[in-house]
Design a protein around this motif. Structure first.
Motif, short mmCIF file in Angstrom:
data_model
loop_
_atom_site.label_atom_id
_atom_site.label_comp_id
_atom_site.label_asym_id
_atom_site.label_seq_id
_atom_site.Cartn_x
_atom_site.Cartn_y
_atom_site.Cartn_z
N ILE A 1 -7.13 11.33 7.09
CA ILE A 1 -6.92 9.90 6.85
C ILE A 1 -7.66 9.13 7.94
O ILE A 1 -7.39 9.31 9.13
CB ILE A 1 -5.43 9.54 6.86
N ILE B 1 0.85 4.41 -2.61
CA ILE B 1 0.68 5.79 -2.16
C ILE B 1 1.80 6.67 -2.71
O ILE B 1 1.58 7.78 -3.20
CB ILE B 1 0.63 5.85 -0.62
N ILE C 1 -8.95 8.70 2.25
CA ILE C 1 -8.02 9.83 2.24
C ILE C 1 -8.73 11.03 1.63
O ILE C 1 -9.29 10.94 0.54
CB ILE C 1 -6.75 9.53 1.43
N ASN D 1 0.27 1.99 6.59
CA ASN D 1 -0.30 2.23 5.27
C ASN D 1 -1.37 1.21 4.90
O ASN D 1 -2.33 1.54 4.20
CB ASN D 1 0.81 2.23 4.22
N GLN E 1 -0.59 10.21 -3.92
CA GLN E 1 -1.89 10.49 -3.32
C GLN E 1 -1.81 11.66 -2.35
O GLN E 1 -2.77 12.42 -2.22
CB GLN E 1 -2.41 9.24 -2.61
N TYR E 2 -0.71 11.82 -1.65
CA TYR E 2 -0.46 12.98 -0.80
C TYR E 2 1.04 13.11 -0.60
O TYR E 2 1.80 12.17 -0.88
CB TYR E 2 -1.19 12.88 0.55
N ASN F 1 -7.60 14.88 0.67
CA ASN F 1 -6.46 15.79 0.57
C ASN F 1 -6.99 17.21 0.36
O ASN F 1 -7.63 17.49 -0.65
CB ASN F 1 -5.55 15.38 -0.59
N GLU G 1 1.58 6.76 -6.80
CA GLU G 1 0.42 7.47 -7.32
C GLU G 1 0.34 8.91 -6.81
O GLU G 1 -0.56 9.65 -7.22
CB GLU G 1 -0.86 6.72 -6.93
N THR H 1 0.83 -1.21 0.00
CA THR H 1 0.00 0.00 0.00
C THR H 1 0.86 1.25 0.00
O THR H 1 0.55 2.24 -0.68
CB THR H 1 -0.93 0.01 1.23
N THR I 1 2.71 6.16 7.71
CA THR I 1 2.48 7.58 7.44
C THR I 1 2.24 8.28 8.77
O THR I 1 1.48 7.78 9.60
CB THR I 1 1.26 7.78 6.52
N ILE J 1 6.25 10.31 5.17
CA ILE J 1 5.65 9.19 4.43
C ILE J 1 6.73 8.14 4.25
O ILE J 1 7.80 8.42 3.69
CB ILE J 1 5.13 9.62 3.05
#
Length: 284
Positions: A138, A124, A173, A167, A129-130, A175, A127, A120, A153, A148
């Protein structure tokens, strides 16, 4: 007794390979090693080019992924190299691989949550994601991302506490740092107040703030009008499009300025210049 040791010595030397075979085996090992180094270098170069295609990825996250994938490439290639070297020395590879497979299955069953966290975490990171510094929510916990990792995280709330989240346990999530935010300014005034004057004051204050802080108030300002009414008060609402996560500070500052402007308007009214004062606030 001497014949016994003579027999052992003859047997030992008879099993030794010839010099030509030893030299050829050494050459093959060197060639395999150089080939492994070339494959590692090429794999890392391709991996870095693929990560460079993600322009929005922050440098810290990119460095983390580069280090992780580089280690994966090295371990994989060197494992294959060791297997080939053992094969050159006529070691039973199949038995070793079978034993390693059994150990791997046992470790996999015992570390399922760890594997899930790592997989995971890779998604993250890859991609995007944040990122570190983003304001996120979260699993219902809201704060700023402070770190991260591949497995964990860390999110710090504005009150100071730090939530450490594996994770693999992240399910939702939100953002708040990727798009604009909206400041909602609600002003409560007495029921008998002139709503048009209040709206004029709010519009004047918000437009002034936008001229002073164009990088904070980045979008349109709308004075929507009466939002709620009661027997004694009226709530007048306005909205302003702001930079990400700036809506709360804009809301507080706007409310303070509007309060001061309404106080000034009330003093002007008390002095007998209500209409003139309201007109100045509306047209400034």
């Amino acid at each position: 007794m001497q014949s016994f040791w003579k027999h052992i010595e003859d047997k030992a030397f008879s099993d030794m390979p010839s010099v030509e075979v030893v030299i050829w085996d050494v050459v093959k090992i060197v060639v395999f090693y150089l080939l492994a180094r070339l494959i590692i270098r090429a794999g890392i170069r391709v991996m870095k080019r693929m990560l460079a295609m993600h322009a929005r990825m922050e440098s810290r996250r990119k460095a983390t992924l580069e280090s992780l994938f580089a280690n994966v490439i090295r371990y994989t290639v060197y494992f294959v190299f060791v297997v080939q070297v053992l094969a050159i020395f006529h070691v039973n590879i199949s038995a070793i691989l079978a034993g390693a497979g059994i150990v791997g299955v046992a470790v996999g069953f015992g570390a399922q949550s760890l594997v899930k966290d790592v997989i995971t975490g890779l998604f993250i990171l890859f991609e995007d994601q944040y990122a570190v510094g983003d304001t996120v929510q979260i699993n219902g916990f809201t704060g700023t991302v402070v770190s991260i990792g591949v497995r964990l995280t860390r999110v710090q709330a504005w009150t100071g506490e730090v939530q450490v989240i594996p994770n693999g346990q992240i399910t939702t999530i939100t953002n708040f740092s990727r798009t604009y935010s909206t400041a909602v300014i609600d002003i409560t005034v007495p029921y008998d107040s002139d709503v048009n004057d209040v709206k004029s004051v709010m519009e004047h204050v918000l437009n002034t703030m936008k001229r002073e802080q164009p990088d904070v108030l980045t979008g349109d300002i709308h004075v929507l009008g009466v939002q709620e009414m009661s027997n004694s008060t009226v709530v007048v609402r306005a909205t302003a499009i702001c930079a990400p996560t700036k809506n709360s500070s804009v809301q507080r500052e706007a409310q303070e300025r509007i309060k001061e402007a309404l106080d000034a308007l009330q003093r002007t009214e008390a002095e007998g210049g209500y209409a003139h004062g309201a007109g100045e606030l509306a047209t400034e």
